[in-house]
Design a protein around this motif. Structure first.
Motif: not given
Length: 478
Positions: A52-55, A57-81
Motif C-alpha cells: 500500500a502507499p507509504i504512510q 518514513s523514518i530516517n534512522l541515519g547512516n550507521p553503516f556508511g552506505v547511505g541513510d536507512l529509511l523505515l517505510l511504514e505501510t501494509h500488505i494489501p492482501e491481508n492488511d498486515t
C-alpha cells in the motif's frame, strides 16, 4: 500481545523458500487471534509496487556508511498486515535475488546488508517511541535477522524477550573475521560461547546464543539438530542451550493451498468429490504432452534440485518405474549437474517425463492437484511444506523419515497418509515407490489413504496456540 516479526523474505512480497511462506502466514494467523503483529523486511527492488502507499518514513541515519536507512511504514494489501520496509538503495535495490547475484554467488556485502536489517530491527524493538508502538516480543527468523539479538546484547540494556526460529540450520550466515568490524558489533561477543564460529562469525549463532527461546520448524528436527549428523557444527552450542529449544511444526495457509478453493487449478474438488482430481491429472498430462493413461500413477517433484533433498536418489530409482508405465513431472532448479541429469531423463522418456527448470507458483499448484504421489526423499528436512500441501490435495507423499516429514507422513498405521522409508538409499526409495504403485492399483485402499491425507489439519490456526503460549511465557519471565 504486541509482536515484532523480522524476516528477510515474506510472501506474497518476495519468496525463495519456506521461510517466506511462514513469515507471510504465521503473523496473519496471530492477528486473527487478536494479537498485534508488525513485520520488518528489506525494501528490495520492486517491493514498493506490491504494498500500500507509504504512510510514514523514518530516517534512522547512516550507521553503516552506505547511505541513510529509511523505515517505510505501510501494509500488505492482501491481508492488511502492517509492515516496515527498510530502504537503502545501496544495500537492497538490486536486479538479482535477495541473497545471490545472477551467477548464484552470495553478494559480497551480505554481512552488511543483513547486519543493517538486524540493527534496524533491534533499534525498533528497543525504541518503540520511533513508531509509537512498543513490542512485547521480538521474533527473529534465520541468520539474516540473527544479528539483531547480538546488537541487543552488545548495547547492554534491558530489552524485550527474543525468539529465534531456525528454518534450516545449514544456512548459518558465517563470515570472515576481517568483515566483523563493519558490523559495529562489540568484539566482546566473539567467543566460542558467543557468535564466533570456527574462526568466523555467524549471524545464526548470534540468534541462537542471545535469544531467550529458540524454535525449529518441527519437533523431530529439534531433536535431530542436537546430533553431529544434523547439527552442522552447531550441535555443541545447541546442546548447551537446549533448555531454550522447542520444535513447533509449520502450518499451511489453506486460503492459498486447498483444492476446494484453489483458483490456480483446472477443477476444484474435495473429499466428497475426489474423482474430480482425475480431471486435474488429465489436464497436467496434456499440458506436458505426456501419455494420458489414467490407470498408471503420475509422480511429482517440486523442489530445489539438491542432494540434500535426495533428488539424486530419484534419478536412480525412477527408470524402473517408468518402464512399468509411471510418469514423472518435475519442477525445480538447483545443482547444475542434477538439472542436466533430469533433462537427460526427459530426453530418454519424452512421453513419460516432463522437467521444468525454475519455480512457477501457479504451476506448482497444478502439479499438486494433478499428480498421484509426491517424491520427497530428503536427507534432512527441517519441516517441509510441499508434503503438507500434497496431503491437502489427496496427493500421497513418499518421504524419508526425517525432520518434519517424520512428523507428518505415516505408513503402516490406521492413519496412513503416504509412504515412508528410513535410509537415504535408492533401494529404499525404490521399494517405497513399489509399495505406492501396488497401493495405487487397489483403488479402495488408495482412496482410503487419500481421505486420511486430506483430513489432516495443518492449518496455522491449529498451531498458533503453541506460539501464543511460548510468547506469553517469555513475557511473564521477563
Amino acid at each position: 500481545m504486541k509482536i515484532l516479526f523480522a524476516a528477510s523474505e515474506i510472501y506474497p512480497l518476495i519468496k525463495t523458500g519456506g521461510l517466506a511462506d511462514v513469515a507471510g502466514a504465521l503473523p496473519v494467523a496471530l492477528r486473527k487471534k487478536g494479537h498485534d503483529v508488525k513485520l520488518i523486511m528489506p525494501a528490495y527492488q520492486g517491493i514498493l509496487e506490491k504494498v500500500a502507499p507509504i504512510q510514514k518514513s523514518i530516517n534512522l541515519g547512516n550507521p553503516f556508511g552506505v547511505g541513510d536507512l529509511l523505515l517505510l511504514e505501510t501494509h500488505i494489501p492482501e491481508n492488511d498486515t502492517p509492515i516496515y520496509l527498510l530502504q537503502c538503495q545501496a544495500l537492497y535495490e538490486r536486479e538479482d535475488g535477495p541473497y545471490v547475484d545472477k551467477n548464484g554467488l552470495d553478494f559480497e556485502d551480505n554481512h552488511i546488508r543483513f547486519a543493517a536489517l538486524s540493527w534496524a530491527t533491534a533499534t525498533l524493538a528497543l525504541h518503540g517511541s520511533l513508531i509509537e508502538w512498543q513490542a512485547d516480543v521480538l521474533h527473529l527468523n534465520d541468520w539474516q535477522t540473527g544479528f539483531a539479538a547480538a546488537y541487543l546484547e552488545s548495547w547492554k540494556v534491558k530489552h524485550l524477550p527474543v525468539v529465534t526460529t531456525v528454518h534450516n540450520l545449514r544456512y548459518n550466515g558465517s563470515f570472515d573475521m576481517n568483515q566483523f568490524s563493519s558490523t559495529h558489533l562489540s568484539t566482546e561477543l566473539l567467543s566460542m560461547h558467543g557468535m564466533e564460529f570456527y574462526g568466523r562469525f555467524s549471524g545464526l549463532k548470534a540468534g541462537l546464543v542471545y535469544a531467550d527461546a529458540i524454535t525449529t520448524v518441527s519437533p523431530t528436527y529439534a531433536k535431530e539438530i542436537l546430533t553431529p549428523e544434523y547439527g552442522d557444527g552447531l550441535d555443541g552450542t545447541l546442546k548447551a542451550i537446549q533448555h531454550k529449544l522447542t520444535g513447533i511444526l509449520n502450518g499451511v495457509d489453506y486460503d492459498q493451498w486447498a483444492p476446494e478453493v484453489d483458483s490456480l487449478i483446472p477443477e476444484n474438488y474435495s473429499i466428497e468429490s475426489l474423482t474430480l482430481k482425475q480431471t486435474n491429472k488429465l489436464a497436467l498430462l496434456r499440458e506436458n504432452g505426456l501419455s494420458e493413461d489414467l490407470s498408471k500413477p503420475v509422480f511429482g517433484v517440486i523442489s530445489r534440485l539438491t542432494e540434500q533433498k535426495g533428488l539424486d536418489l530419484v534419478l536412480q530409482a525412477m527408470p524402473a518405474m517408468l518402464e512399468k508405465g509411471a510418469r514423472l513431472v518435475v519442477l525445480g532448479s538447483g545443482d547444475k549437474h542434477l538439472e542436466s541429469a533430469y533433462l537427460a531423463l526427459q530426453e530418454n522418456y519424452p512421453d513419460q517425463v516432463s522437467v521444468r527448470i525454475g519455480y512457477f507458483e501457479d504451476y506448482s499448484h497444478r502439479i499438486q492437484a494433478g499428480i498421484d504421489a509426491l517424491l520427497i526423499p530428503s536427507r534432512f528436512e527441517p519441516c517441509g511444506l510441499t508434503q503438507l500441501y500434497a496431503l491437502k490435495y489427496g496427493t500421497l507423499p513418499i518421504v524419508r523419515q526425517t525432520g518434519g516429514l517424520a512428523d507428518t507422513v505415516f505408513e503402516g498405521t490406521d492413519n496412513a497418509n503416504g509412504f515412508v522409508f528410513s535410509k537415504a538409499t535408492s533401494e529404499e526409495l525404490e521399494a517405497a515407490i513399489e509399495r505406492c504403485m501396488t497401493c495405487f492399483d487397489d483403488k479402495e485402499h488408495w482412496q482410503a489413504r487419500q481421505i486420511n491425507a486430506m483430513r489432516c489439519d495443518h492449518s496455522w490456526e491449529a498451531v498458533t496456540d503453541q506460539w501464543t503460549a511460548l510468547y506469553q511465557s517469555l513475557i511473564e519471565d521477563a
